[in-house]
Design a protein around this motif. Structure first.
Motif, mmCIF file in Angstrom:
data_model
loop_
_atom_site.group_PDB
_atom_site.id
_atom_site.type_symbol
_atom_site.label_atom_id
_atom_site.label_comp_id
_atom_site.label_asym_id
_atom_site.label_seq_id
_atom_site.Cartn_x
_atom_site.Cartn_y
_atom_site.Cartn_z
ATOM 1 N N GLU A 51 75.347 77.651 47.314
ATOM 2 C CA GLU A 51 75.901 78.264 46.100
ATOM 3 C C GLU A 51 75.076 79.473 45.668
ATOM 4 O O GLU A 51 75.636 80.489 45.253
ATOM 5 N N GLU A 52 73.770 79.367 45.769
ATOM 6 C CA GLU A 52 72.922 80.507 45.425
ATOM 7 C C GLU A 52 73.127 81.640 46.436
ATOM 8 O O GLU A 52 73.152 82.815 46.070
ATOM 9 N N TRP B 23 75.926 82.228 48.048
ATOM 10 C CA TRP B 23 77.246 82.776 47.714
ATOM 11 C C TRP B 23 77.105 83.796 46.578
ATOM 12 O O TRP B 23 77.615 84.915 46.672
ATOM 13 N N SER B 24 76.412 83.418 45.529
ATOM 14 C CA SER B 24 76.232 84.293 44.378
ATOM 15 C C SER B 24 75.484 85.568 44.766
ATOM 16 O O SER B 24 75.877 86.677 44.380
ATOM 17 N N ILE C 66 77.723 87.987 46.815
ATOM 18 C CA ILE C 66 78.655 88.733 45.971
ATOM 19 C C ILE C 66 77.923 89.822 45.194
ATOM 20 O O ILE C 66 78.348 90.981 45.164
ATOM 21 N N THR C 67 76.803 89.480 44.594
ATOM 22 C CA THR C 67 76.029 90.448 43.812
ATOM 23 C C THR C 67 75.539 91.602 44.676
ATOM 24 O O THR C 67 75.680 92.771 44.313
#
Length: 81
Positions: free
Chosen positions: A26-27, A29-30, A33-34
C-alpha cells in the motif's frame, strides 16, 4: 521491511538499482502514484504527443507489483475545405 524498486520508462528509461524500504504494498502504491504525478508536473507542459510513460514497481525478486501508465494523445479536429 520489504524493498521496492521504481522503474520509469518513456522518452528516457530509469532503472532503479537501489530501491526503497517501505512498510508494505500500500505504501508502494501511494509512492508510485505520487512520484508519477511529480514526474508529470516536472515536465511543465513539455510532454510530446504520443508520449507513453510507464512506472513499474517491482519487489526484491523482480516481480512486477504495480504498473502505472500515462499516455498522451492529441485528438485533432478534422478541418473542412
Amino acid at each position: 521491511m520489504p524493498r521496492y524498486f521504481f522503474h520509469v520508462s518513456g522518452t528516457v528509461t530509469f532503472v532503479d538499482q537501489v530501491g526503497r524500504d517501505l512498510v508494505d504494498d500500500e505504501e508502494a502504491w501511494s509512492l508510485a502514484i505520487t512520484s508519477t504525478g511529480e514526474l508529470l508536473r516536472d515536465l511543465d507542459g513539455g510532454m510530446p504527443d504520443q508520449a507513453d510513460i510507464l512506472t513499474m514497481v517491482t519487489n526484491d525478486d523482480g516481480e512486477a507489483l504495480i504498473s502505472l501508465r500515462f499516455i498522451a494523445e492529441r485528438h485533432m479536429k478534422a478541418t473542412s475545405h
